[in-house]
Enzyme design. Structure first.
Site, short mmCIF file in Angstrom:
data_model
loop_
_atom_site.label_atom_id
_atom_site.label_comp_id
_atom_site.label_asym_id
_atom_site.label_seq_id
_atom_site.Cartn_x
_atom_site.Cartn_y
_atom_site.Cartn_z
N GLN A 1 0.84 -1.22 0.00
CA GLN A 1 0.00 0.00 0.00
C GLN A 1 0.87 1.26 0.00
O GLN A 1 0.68 2.15 -0.83
CB GLN A 1 -0.87 0.04 1.26
CG GLN A 1 -1.97 -0.98 1.33
CD GLN A 1 -2.98 -0.60 2.42
OE1 GLN A 1 -3.91 0.14 2.16
NE2 GLN A 1 -2.78 -1.10 3.61
N THR B 1 3.29 -8.07 7.40
CA THR B 1 2.17 -7.32 7.97
C THR B 1 0.97 -8.20 8.37
O THR B 1 -0.08 -7.67 8.72
CB THR B 1 1.67 -6.24 6.97
OG1 THR B 1 1.41 -6.86 5.71
CG2 THR B 1 2.70 -5.14 6.78
N TYR C 1 3.73 -9.36 16.11
CA TYR C 1 3.94 -8.36 15.06
C TYR C 1 4.48 -7.06 15.68
O TYR C 1 5.49 -6.51 15.22
CB TYR C 1 2.63 -8.11 14.31
CG TYR C 1 2.62 -6.88 13.43
CD1 TYR C 1 3.29 -6.87 12.20
CD2 TYR C 1 1.93 -5.72 13.81
CE1 TYR C 1 3.27 -5.74 11.39
CE2 TYR C 1 1.91 -4.60 13.01
CZ TYR C 1 2.58 -4.60 11.81
OH TYR C 1 2.57 -3.48 11.02
N TRP D 1 -3.66 2.27 10.84
CA TRP D 1 -4.93 2.18 10.09
C TRP D 1 -4.74 2.64 8.64
O TRP D 1 -5.45 3.53 8.14
CB TRP D 1 -6.02 3.01 10.77
CG TRP D 1 -6.47 2.53 12.12
CD1 TRP D 1 -5.77 1.78 13.02
CD2 TRP D 1 -7.75 2.79 12.74
NE1 TRP D 1 -6.52 1.56 14.14
CE2 TRP D 1 -7.73 2.17 14.01
CE3 TRP D 1 -8.88 3.48 12.36
CZ2 TRP D 1 -8.82 2.22 14.89
CZ3 TRP D 1 -9.96 3.54 13.24
CH2 TRP D 1 -9.93 2.91 14.48
N1 LIG Z 1 -1.46 -1.53 6.92
C1 LIG Z 1 -1.62 -0.91 8.08
O1 LIG Z 1 -2.74 -0.66 8.54
C2 LIG Z 1 -0.41 -0.45 8.85
C3 LIG Z 1 -0.60 0.14 10.12
C4 LIG Z 1 0.52 0.59 10.83
C5 LIG Z 1 1.78 0.46 10.29
N2 LIG Z 1 1.94 -0.13 9.07
C6 LIG Z 1 3.30 -0.27 8.54
O2 LIG Z 1 3.33 0.45 7.32
C7 LIG Z 1 4.25 -0.20 6.42
C8 LIG Z 1 3.58 -0.40 5.09
O3 LIG Z 1 2.42 -1.19 5.27
P1 LIG Z 1 1.53 -1.62 4.02
O4 LIG Z 1 0.12 -1.67 4.48
O5 LIG Z 1 1.93 -0.83 2.83
O6 LIG Z 1 2.05 -3.14 3.83
P2 LIG Z 1 1.67 -4.17 2.67
O7 LIG Z 1 0.64 -3.60 1.77
O8 LIG Z 1 1.39 -5.47 3.38
O9 LIG Z 1 3.02 -4.29 1.84
C9 LIG Z 1 4.15 -4.91 2.37
C10 LIG Z 1 5.21 -4.89 1.31
O10 LIG Z 1 6.39 -5.51 1.82
C11 LIG Z 1 6.86 -6.41 0.83
N3 LIG Z 1 7.65 -7.46 1.43
C12 LIG Z 1 7.35 -8.20 2.52
N4 LIG Z 1 8.33 -9.11 2.73
C13 LIG Z 1 9.26 -8.92 1.76
C14 LIG Z 1 10.48 -9.54 1.44
N5 LIG Z 1 10.96 -10.57 2.18
N6 LIG Z 1 11.18 -9.10 0.37
C15 LIG Z 1 10.71 -8.08 -0.39
N7 LIG Z 1 9.54 -7.44 -0.13
C16 LIG Z 1 8.84 -7.87 0.92
C17 LIG Z 1 5.59 -6.94 0.18
O11 LIG Z 1 5.90 -7.57 -1.05
P3 LIG Z 1 4.90 -8.65 -1.72
O12 LIG Z 1 3.93 -7.85 -2.56
O13 LIG Z 1 5.81 -9.49 -2.54
O14 LIG Z 1 4.23 -9.39 -0.62
C18 LIG Z 1 4.82 -5.65 0.03
O15 LIG Z 1 5.28 -4.92 -1.09
C19 LIG Z 1 4.72 -1.46 7.11
O16 LIG Z 1 5.98 -1.20 7.69
C20 LIG Z 1 3.70 -1.69 8.21
O17 LIG Z 1 4.28 -2.34 9.32
C21 LIG Z 1 0.88 -0.58 8.33
#
Ligand SMILES: NC(=O)c1ccc[n+]([C@@H]2O[C@H](COP(=O)([O-])OP(=O)(O)OC[C@H]3O[C@@H](n4cnc5c(N)ncnc54)[C@H](OP(=O)(O)O)[C@@H]3O)[C@@H](O)[C@H]2O)c1
Length: 295
Positions: free
Chosen positions: A12, A63, A126, A151
């Site tokens: 995202q 995540t 997590y 969120w």
């Molecule tokens: N989503 C939320 O509500 C939320 C809330 C608080 C904090 N955050 C933090 O915000 C950040 C971004 O979240 P998001 O929602 O954008 O996450 P996301 O949509 O789940 O995307 C995670 C990304 O990490 C990549 N990834 C995971 N493992 C990998 C690996 N071993 N090698 C290469 N790429 C890898 C995934 O690739 P693939 O496409 O190949 O899986 C994907 O591109 C994260 O640090 C998360 O902890 C998120």
């Protein structure tokens, strides 16, 4: 040419970082997992040694909050070991590292928005793995920023807005948790905030470092967020369900969630002039984007 490595470009936040408009002279490189699996730590080190980058932004993460309770090693590998390697490599190269973290480092028992220096006390695997990643980044590279968010929603991957819109079509009644508070975050707005920090840290070696919080403005509950989503959906002529509030205890999940996920954004405003807009202002546009992407 200035080169910035963005990890997790299919996620995202990563997608919005890649898609946003950067100033002339900035090149974004965003290898897919197939091109660079970050948990192949020697490949990640080699990649950074080969490609001279001027900054790294790391939104990539494990995540799957509930699955992490049983996949402990996988969560720590991606969320703690990878940031440690990125911190070491960027420190050796003398370039900044901007790392994304989470409200889940807190236990959510406080009643006020969490300040950046509030004690970290994760409730689950997590959150613990992300807390370990934060330490690895701040201790590993003094020119680093850890940006906690919460969120996150966008037109991509799975998130609360997309889930509500889908279930809203399928169900007549929706029960949504009304005792967890937080503030939604548009991935695109977070990407802009991360870009502001990154560009300034690259330009100014004395730019502020350490922990920052970013989410959009306005506290709510999951229930009231769902109500706002369905208000917009109804105005667009979509079928919407009757909404019923439930408690966290009525909706058990493998990982416990913080009851209060509100993050104080005072520091990012003070140090970087970033002023998050109210999430209610951006919701109709996001829903348009989701409907267009689905069409
Ligand atoms: N989503 C939320 O509500 C939320 C809330 C608080 C904090 N955050 C933090 O915000 C950040 C971004 O979240 P998001 O929602 O954008 O996450 P996301 O949509 O789940 O995307 C995670 C990304 O990490 C990549 N990834 C995971 N493992 C990998 C690996 N071993 N090698 C290469 N790429 C890898 C995934 O690739 P693939 O496409 O190949 O899986 C994907 O591109 C994260 O640090 C998360 O902890 C998120």
């Amino acid at each position: 040419m200035t080169v910035i490595l963005v990890t997790g470009g299919s996620g995202q936040v990563g997608h919005e970082l890649v898609a946003r408009h950067w100033p002339a002279g900035v090149e974004i490189i965003a290898p897919s997992r197939a091109e660079l699996d970050l948990t192949d730590l020697s490949a990640t080190k080699a990649f950074l040694a080969d490609r001279k980058v001027d900054a790294v932004i790391n939104p990539a993460a494990y995540t799957a909050v509930d699955k992490a309770e049983t996949e402990v090693a996988a969560a720590f590998e991606t969320n703690a070991l990878v940031p440690a390697v990125l911190a070491e490599a960027t420190r050796d190269a003398g370039v900044p590292l901007i790392h994304v973290s989470t409200d889940y480092v807190f236990d959510g028992t406080g009643s006020e928005p969490y300040e950046v220096d509030a004690p970290v006390r994760p409730l689950g695997v997590y959150g613990a793995s992300k807390a370990a990643g934060e330490y690895a980044v701040t201790l590993g590279n003094p020119r680093s920023a850890v940006v906690r968010t919460a969120w996150v929603v966008s037109a991509r991957r799975s998130n609360f807005v997309k889930t509500m819109l889908r279930y809203g079509q399928e169900r007549d009644v929706m029960k949504v948790v009304a005792d967890q508070r937080g503030a939604p975050t548009f991935a695109a707005d977070l990407a802009d905030a991360l870009a502001t920090i990154t560009l300034r840290m690259m330009a100014d070696k004395g730019a502020p470092t350490g922990v920052f919080h970013f989410s959009n403005d306005g506290g709510t509950t999951w229930h009231d967020f769902a109500a706002a989503i369905f208000d917009v959906a109804k105005a667009k002529g979509l079928k919407t369900p009757r909404l019923e509030p439930i408690g966290t205890t009525d909706y058990p999940t493998p990982a416990r969630r913080p009851a209060n996920s509100l993050l104080s954004t005072a520091r990012i405003t003070r140090d970087y002039g970033v002023r998050p807009r109210p999430w209610r202002d951006g919701l109709p546009q996001l829903i348009d984007d989701i409907l267009r992407t689905a069409a």
